[in-house]
Scaffold this active site. Structure first.
Site, PDB file in Angstrom:
ATOM      1  N   ARG A   8       0.847  -1.189   0.000  1.00  0.00           N
ATOM      2  CA  ARG A   8       0.000   0.000   0.000  1.00  0.00           C
ATOM      3  C   ARG A   8       0.885   1.242   0.000  1.00  0.00           C
ATOM      4  O   ARG A   8       1.910   1.296   0.682  1.00  0.00           O
ATOM      5  CB  ARG A   8      -0.913   0.029   1.238  1.00  0.00           C
ATOM      6  CG  ARG A   8      -2.055  -0.970   1.192  1.00  0.00           C
ATOM      7  CD  ARG A   8      -3.121  -0.562   0.168  1.00  0.00           C
ATOM      8  NE  ARG A   8      -4.272  -1.452   0.163  1.00  0.00           N
ATOM      9  CZ  ARG A   8      -4.394  -2.533  -0.594  1.00  0.00           C
ATOM     10  NH1 ARG A   8      -3.396  -2.862  -1.413  1.00  0.00           N
ATOM     11  NH2 ARG A   8      -5.481  -3.266  -0.558  1.00  0.00           N
TER      12      ARG A   8
ATOM     13  N   ASP B 299       5.007  -0.511  -6.764  1.00  0.00           N
ATOM     14  CA  ASP B 299       3.734  -0.711  -7.468  1.00  0.00           C
ATOM     15  C   ASP B 299       2.645   0.189  -6.901  1.00  0.00           C
ATOM     16  O   ASP B 299       1.581   0.304  -7.491  1.00  0.00           O
ATOM     17  CB  ASP B 299       3.296  -2.183  -7.339  1.00  0.00           C
ATOM     18  CG  ASP B 299       2.027  -2.481  -8.132  1.00  0.00           C
ATOM     19  OD1 ASP B 299       1.959  -2.095  -9.319  1.00  0.00           O
ATOM     20  OD2 ASP B 299       1.105  -3.084  -7.560  1.00  0.00           O
TER      21      ASP B 299
ATOM     22  N   GLU C 176      -2.826   8.027  -5.608  1.00  0.00           N
ATOM     23  CA  GLU C 176      -3.032   7.337  -6.878  1.00  0.00           C
ATOM     24  C   GLU C 176      -4.299   7.847  -7.557  1.00  0.00           C
ATOM     25  O   GLU C 176      -5.264   8.201  -6.879  1.00  0.00           O
ATOM     26  CB  GLU C 176      -3.126   5.820  -6.644  1.00  0.00           C
ATOM     27  CG  GLU C 176      -1.839   5.209  -6.114  1.00  0.00           C
ATOM     28  CD  GLU C 176      -1.928   3.706  -5.905  1.00  0.00           C
ATOM     29  OE1 GLU C 176      -3.008   3.132  -6.153  1.00  0.00           O
ATOM     30  OE2 GLU C 176      -0.928   3.101  -5.509  1.00  0.00           O
TER      31      GLU C 176
ATOM     32  N   HIS D  22       0.138   0.129  -9.949  1.00  0.00           N
ATOM     33  CA  HIS D  22      -0.702  -0.673  -9.046  1.00  0.00           C
ATOM     34  C   HIS D  22      -1.268  -1.897  -9.773  1.00  0.00           C
ATOM     35  O   HIS D  22      -2.478  -2.081  -9.902  1.00  0.00           O
ATOM     36  CB  HIS D  22      -1.839   0.169  -8.477  1.00  0.00           C
ATOM     37  CG  HIS D  22      -2.324  -0.357  -7.148  1.00  0.00           C
ATOM     38  ND1 HIS D  22      -2.772   0.457  -6.143  1.00  0.00           N
ATOM     39  CD2 HIS D  22      -2.430  -1.627  -6.670  1.00  0.00           C
ATOM     40  CE1 HIS D  22      -3.147  -0.278  -5.102  1.00  0.00           C
ATOM     41  NE2 HIS D  22      -2.941  -1.549  -5.399  1.00  0.00           N
ATOM     42  N   LEU D  23      -0.345  -2.751 -10.201  1.00  0.00           N
ATOM     43  CA  LEU D  23      -0.709  -3.944 -10.974  1.00  0.00           C
ATOM     44  C   LEU D  23      -0.802  -5.206 -10.137  1.00  0.00           C
ATOM     45  O   LEU D  23      -0.917  -6.301 -10.684  1.00  0.00           O
ATOM     46  CB  LEU D  23       0.321  -4.162 -12.096  1.00  0.00           C
ATOM     47  CG  LEU D  23       0.459  -3.050 -13.129  1.00  0.00           C
ATOM     48  CD1 LEU D  23       1.522  -3.427 -14.163  1.00  0.00           C
ATOM     49  CD2 LEU D  23      -0.866  -2.771 -13.825  1.00  0.00           C
TER      50      LEU D  23
END
Length: 527
Positions: free
Chosen positions: A232, A256, A261, A279-280
């Site tokens: 996170r 990531d 975001e 963020h995959l």
């Protein structure tokens, strides 16, 4: 009779619709289009969403028939779970749908950063053939530190062990024996940071973990260390990370997730030794299909009135009306218990005394466990997986009931034993016709305090001036006291101060109070 309406608000896999079957009236809307969503909600008995649909108070007010919100994924940031609970709407998610995908991405980022894969790829596509410029390092016989040994952390540890890496971990809520079974050695965060060649973060984002990896921790890293965060955004202080990379005090990073975001512009993007992805973690076909199928099954169970294993805010089955008001209270007691303990206990008794002990109060044991683990594990905690989390962490749980309750009509007490033999206890009750929640006991001290979002507890040697000192320090920090209770075993003996405050108490302020009071125990609990 008309079929229940199931609203599909975002694109889901064909397998999701197959799992729903033919028993429902399936309708579609664009959940990201607010007007379209609000038009479609009044007829919906259930809604399936991903991350773009916001189920906030406005949406819940429009959804007059809604019985269940199903999030095809793990995170619930776009769902107001508290408001849903108050509206009688079940919230379900797919807590294990993406754990393999997330673990694999973390490993991928680690390898990409270690071997300069991203920068080498860009250079070659730009016509550059510079092998020596992109020399990397092997994983074999290096040390990787896993920060957070939950389900995803365990999967990462297992995969990196296969590379011949030494695995150490920091997680104050995991027993050393459990870690040893996994071939992982538990250490302090300071030891992990100093000893690791690679650090991979796998924690939930809570008030306790925000900024956990900051300037102080990064200053202790090896200058060749590589940091990976696929958990996170915000757990790693991005500014501190930028400074460490800019000054050459860190070997690289794989990210990531970001504090804000979507993130399309960051100072961190300027470094060739930083590998980034948008963020995959859950972005695989398999994870999306698992999530869709999982929540479709939960919707079928929920609309059929059956137990829903992945419900995050209610327990399935029949619960006596007299027991229901005690569920949120007991969950809060669990969160306070963990805050007081600072670790997972080895033994926990959930004591239920009074009139409600005549009923089946098993749900209160589950509520206690849910509260105990809510702020300490990465995955979403439900009434079904809470006992599994306890078993994984070596926590033995016992439900104790007694129809006699000398001081209160009903009383719920959580009483636990820690690894060092210390005892921790917290008790609560409901009072008046409105069933208001009250904390009535903390570690053997009698109190009378309404639970709040921000609590603090201090034990110290009873002497004059201590209450004033707390007030002065909090006042200087612009932190307002909402309520205060002082209890002691005898004049000049041991004393307890229990506080509710209007905002979280920062670590330095808590340390100052501890020093001034010479407190034996100082805990801030944010709920």
């Amino acid at each position: 009779m008309s079929k229940p309406v199931v609203l599909i608000a975002e694109e889901l896999s064909p397998a999701t619709l197959e799992a729903l079957g033919t028993d429902f009236d399936i309708r579609h809307c664009n959940g990201a289009d607010r007007a379209d969503l609000l038009r479609a909600l009044p007829d919906a008995d259930a809604i399936l969403i991903r991350s773009a649909t916001k189920m906030d108070p406005e949406a819940l007010a429009a959804a007059r028939r809604l019985k269940v919100i199903a999030r095809a994924g793990v995170g619930l940031d776009n769902v107001d779970v508290k408001q849903a609970s108050q509206s009688g709407v079940m919230v379900v998610n797919a807590p294990t749908s993406n754990i393999i995908s997330a673990a694999e991405l973390a490993v991928g980022l680690l390898i990409a950063a270690a071997r300069n894969i991203a920068s080498g790829n860009t250079a070659l596509k730009n016509g550059e053939w510079e092998r020596s410029k992109y020399t990397g390092v092997e994983l074999y016989e290096k040390t990787v530190g896993i920060v957070g040994l939950g389900k995803i952390g365990v999967l990462v540890a297992q995969r990196l062990s296969a590379f011949g890496m030494r695995v150490i971990a920091y997680d104050p809520y995991v027993q050393a024996g459990r870690a040893a079974q996994l071939g992982v050695r538990l250490v302090t965060l300071e030891e992990l940071i100093a000893d690791s060649d690679f650090v991979s973060v796998h924690l939930p984002k809570t008030a306790e973990t925000v900024g956990l990896i900051g300037a102080e921790q990064l200053a202790r890293c090896k200058p060749t260390a590589i940091l990976v965060n696929a958990a996170r955004g915000g757990i790693v202080d991005e500014h501190a990370l930028y400074v460490a990379l800019k000054e050459g005090r860190l070997g690289g990073a794989g990210l990531d997730v970001f504090s804000t975001e979507p993130c399309t512009d960051s100072p961190l993007f300027e470094f060739d030794n930083v590998v980034v992805t948008p963020h995959l973690g859950a972005a695989t076909d398999e994870a999306q299909e698992k999530a869709g199928v999982s929540v479709a099954r939960s919707v079928r169970l929920a609309l059929g009135g059956e137990l829903v294993p992945d419900a995050v805010n209610v327990q399935g089955g029949i619960i006596a009306e007299d027991v229901r008001p005690g569920i949120p209270l007991t969950e809060k007691l669990g969160r306070i218990f963990t805050g007081l303990a600072g670790e997972v206990a080895q033994q926990l008794d959930v004591e239920v005394r009074g009139e409600i002990a005549e009923y089946d109060v098993t749900v209160l044991e589950l509520a206690a466990l849910k509260g105990v683990f809510l702020d300490v594990v990465e995955e979403t905690v439900s009434y079904v997986n809470a006992p599994l989390l306890a078993a994984e962490r070596g926590l033995a749980v016992r439900l104790v009931t007694d129809r006699e309750s000398p001081d209160h009509r009903n009383l719920v007490t959580l009483r636990g034993t820690l690894a060092d033999g210390c005892q921790v206890s917290v008790g609560g009750t409901l009072i008046g016709i409105h069933q208001r929640e009250r904390l009535v006991e903390i570690n053997g001290y009698d109190v009378d305090l309404e639970p709040a979002d921000h609590l603090a507890f201090f034990t110290y040697e009873d002497r004059p001036g201590m209450v004033g000192a707390i007030g002065r320090i909090l006042g200087d920090a612009q932190i307002n006291i909402g309520g205060m209770q002082v209890a002691r075993d005898r004049a000049g003996g041991s004393a307890l101060v229990a506080l509710t405050v209007d905002s979280a108490i920062p670590g330095p302020v808590l340390e100052e109070i501890t020093t001034v009071m010479q407190a034996q125990l100082a805990r801030a609990v944010d709920m």
